[in-house]
Motif scaffolding. Structure first.
Motif, PDB file in Angstrom:
ATOM      1  N   GLN A 178       4.266  -5.808   1.582  1.00  0.00           N
ATOM      2  CA  GLN A 178       5.128  -4.742   0.830  1.00  0.00           C
ATOM      3  C   GLN A 178       5.936  -5.433  -0.103  1.00  0.00           C
ATOM      4  OE1 GLN A 178       7.813  -4.153   3.960  1.00  0.00           O
ATOM      5  NE2 GLN A 178       9.307  -3.723   2.632  1.00  0.00           N
ATOM      6  N   GLN A 200       7.688  -2.209  -3.502  1.00  0.00           N
ATOM      7  CA  GLN A 200       8.537  -1.258  -2.715  1.00  0.00           C
ATOM      8  C   GLN A 200       8.938  -1.380  -1.616  1.00  0.00           C
ATOM      9  OE1 GLN A 200       5.236  -0.964  -4.164  1.00  0.00           O
ATOM     10  NE2 GLN A 200       4.656  -1.694  -2.060  1.00  0.00           N
ATOM     11  N   HIS A 210       8.145   3.189   1.621  1.00  0.00           N
ATOM     12  CA  HIS A 210       7.083   3.839   0.861  1.00  0.00           C
ATOM     13  C   HIS A 210       5.813   3.078   1.215  1.00  0.00           C
ATOM     14  CE1 HIS A 210      10.619   4.557  -1.739  1.00  0.00           C
ATOM     15  NE2 HIS A 210       9.764   5.570  -2.441  1.00  0.00           N
ATOM     16  N   SER A 211       5.737   1.810   2.057  1.00  0.00           N
ATOM     17  CA  SER A 211       4.819   1.149   2.051  1.00  0.00           C
ATOM     18  C   SER A 211       3.815   1.245   3.398  1.00  0.00           C
ATOM     19  CB  SER A 211       5.261  -0.454   2.032  1.00  0.00           C
ATOM     20  OG  SER A 211       5.545  -0.753   0.691  1.00  0.00           O
ATOM     21  N   HIS A 212       4.429   2.233   4.293  1.00  0.00           N
ATOM     22  CA  HIS A 212       3.798   2.344   5.512  1.00  0.00           C
ATOM     23  C   HIS A 212       3.665   3.789   5.823  1.00  0.00           C
ATOM     24  CE1 HIS A 212       5.319  -1.705   5.737  1.00  0.00           C
ATOM     25  NE2 HIS A 212       4.186  -2.098   6.273  1.00  0.00           N
ATOM     26  N   ALA A 234       2.572   1.113  -4.074  1.00  0.00           N
ATOM     27  CA  ALA A 234       2.035   1.123  -2.633  1.00  0.00           C
ATOM     28  C   ALA A 234       0.702   1.074  -2.380  1.00  0.00           C
ATOM     29  CB  ALA A 234       2.785   2.341  -2.243  1.00  0.00           C
TER      30      ALA A 234
END
Length: 504
Positions: A108, A111, A115-117, A265
């Motif tokens: 990650q 971001q 936002h990344s998961h 992402a």
């Protein structure tokens, strides 16, 4: 397992619900037949997931019915060709504690964690298609957290708004715990990644963590007639295309209400494009007071130390850029105004915003910012803003510190912007000292109207812009203001008509 048909239900529990995928209505599976209790005590996510799997196994898919009751849940996993129907009086409640699906094991960098998961959510779908969540029930994120770590990007300039500069490391740490603290916790209500043909309509959402809805890389998304009252972001549309958001009420005092992004992402630059937001109402009332009708205004500041948020915005994550965006017939109340930003290398073009009304604007009514944060891989360039057309905007009760602002960069001006039939009414109160200010560039800073401080104009401030067309701009103040109504710096090719005063 007993499957209910539409004939069996007749004019009962599914009456009045519009099914975006008619084939799903042929088979209806009640979650109680898989053991869900809905008593507000039992954990019902296992039963709901079993009902979803059963519906997905049918050749044409099916509908999973959640009758009236309170269903405490950890992660609910959406599957293709399934409609989740929330009956009147049904509440899916995010259970407190650890028990949510683990976040994806991904890097990650550019971001933040939220936002990344996607899988560490109350309801999530990854690469699903022909999916709907409908009905007049509620999603209540009681057990979700609004917090999460920031980006791991090493150049931390621009990671947070300048308004947060005075916060201690301890205060920042409370908002941004490390990733290990997030394992097993849920931090969003609905998360969609790479989905296709998805409909969300009719229900309410309360206190939904970092995001009420995060849609990343999703195509063919319709969000309609939702009422969202939440403690951070409302609807986040990230790297999406072919999206309609309409007739939604979104109250978010602590973050953005409806926001279009184009983050990194998905591990590549993806534009957000072909998006319509219309007939929506956004606000920054005290948490929960939109849904209960009280519309409270006691909260003075959002976590970034600016006044309540709750707006429609493009940005901040903007690696892939935006194009073909239409925002129309929307209202803003007790919140920040329209913000159009690109700071991470993306190009913003062909954006139209029209017929907007704003009351009690807590920062700037209009804010366009081209910046040079460049939070992205090596080689990320400065982006561009061009082809933005704003018309028929009426804003009243605007904080005197924040004129409408259009700010590019030296050698990278904002281009081809039109302002047509716009009326802005400010509270007034600026001083001669304010008029003498010359705001710093802050090229790499997080974009926010407050980044420039009190502006030297009370109505419209422009810097580094080309090809501006201003027609029918009306400005007023309710109390005297010692600043000029307009100030422009390094602005060329400006055409002004039907506007009584122009001073630069």
């Amino acid at each position: 397992m007993h499957e209910l048909t539409r004939r069996e239900l007749g004019a009962g529990i599914l009456a009045g619900i519009a099914f975006p995928f008619p084939a799903h209505a042929a088979t209806v599976i009640d979650v109680r037949t898989h053991g869900a209790r809905g008593d507000g005590k039992a954990i019902d996510s296992t039963a709901i997931n079993a009902a979803i799997a059963a519906a997905a196994s049918r050749p044409g898919g099916g509908t999973v019915l959640v009758p009236a009751g309170r269903y405490r849940c950890f992660s609910i996993r959406l599957r293709s060709r399934v409609t989740l129907s929330l009956a009147k009086g049904a509440v899916i409640e995010a259970a407190e504690g650890l028990g949510y699906d683990m976040p994806e094991d991904i890097e990650q960098l550019y971001q933040d964690f939220g936002h990344s998961h996607w899988r560490n959510s109350l309801i999530w779908g990854d690469d699903v298609q022909d999916v709907a969540i409908v009905g007049s029930g509620m999603i209540h994120g009681v057990g979700l957290t609004r917090d999460g770590p920031g980006a791991r990007w090493k150049a931390q300039t621009g990671e947070r708004p300048l308004s947060m500069r005075g916060m201690s490391a301890q205060d920042i740490g409370k908002l941004e715990p490390d990733a290990a603290a997030m394992r097993g916790r849920g931090n969003k209500a609905i998360a969609l990644k790479n989905g296709r043909n998805i409909h969300l309509s009719g229900f309410a959402m309360l206190k939904c963590g970092h995001f009420a809805i995060l849609a990343t890389g999703t195509q063919g998304l319709t969000i309609r007639d939702l009422s969202i009252d939440t403690d951070r972001d409302g609807i986040d549309l990230d790297c999406v295309r072919d999206v309609v958001v309409e007739r939604c009420r979104v109250n978010t005092p602590n973050d953005d209400a409806i926001v279009v992004k184009a983050s990194y992402a998905l591990g590549r630059n993806v534009a957000a494009e072909n998006i319509v937001v219309r007939n929506c109402a956004v606000s920054g009332f005290d948490l929960g007071t939109m849904l209960d009708g009280m519309r409270g205004t006691t909260q003075l500041l959002a976590p970034d130390r600016d006044r309540p948020t709750g707006r429609i915005k493009l940005g901040t994550e903007s690696n892939g850029g935006y194009r073909n965006i239409l925002i129309e017939d929307c209202s803003f109340t007790h919140c920040r105004g329209l913000a159009l930003e690109t700071v991470d290398g993306g190009v913003m073009e062909n954006v139209v915003a029209r017929r907007l009304t704003m009351q009690d604007v807590t920062t700037a009514p209009i804010f366009l910012r081209l910046g040079d944060r460049r939070r992205g891989p090596t080689g990320t360039a400065i982006g561009a803003i061009r082809g933005v057309h704003l018309s028929q905007i009426v804003a009243t009760g605007i904080d005197h510190r924040y004129a409408a602002g259009i700010a590019g960069l030296p050698d990278h001006p904002i281009e081809d912007v039109s302002l047509t039939d716009i009326r802005l009414s400010y509270r007034g109160g600026g001083t001669a000292g304010d008029a003498a200010r010359r705001p710093e560039e802050h090229a790499a800073a997080y974009p926010e109207p407050s980044m420039f401080g009190v502006l030297p104009a009370w109505g419209l401030w422009m810097r580094q812009a080309r090809g501006m067309r201003i027609d029918g701009l009306e400005l007023s103040t309710t109390t005297p203001d010692a600043r000029p109504p307009f100030v422009s710096e390094d602005v060329a090719d400006v055409h002004v008509t039907r506007t009584p005063l122009w001073r630069s």
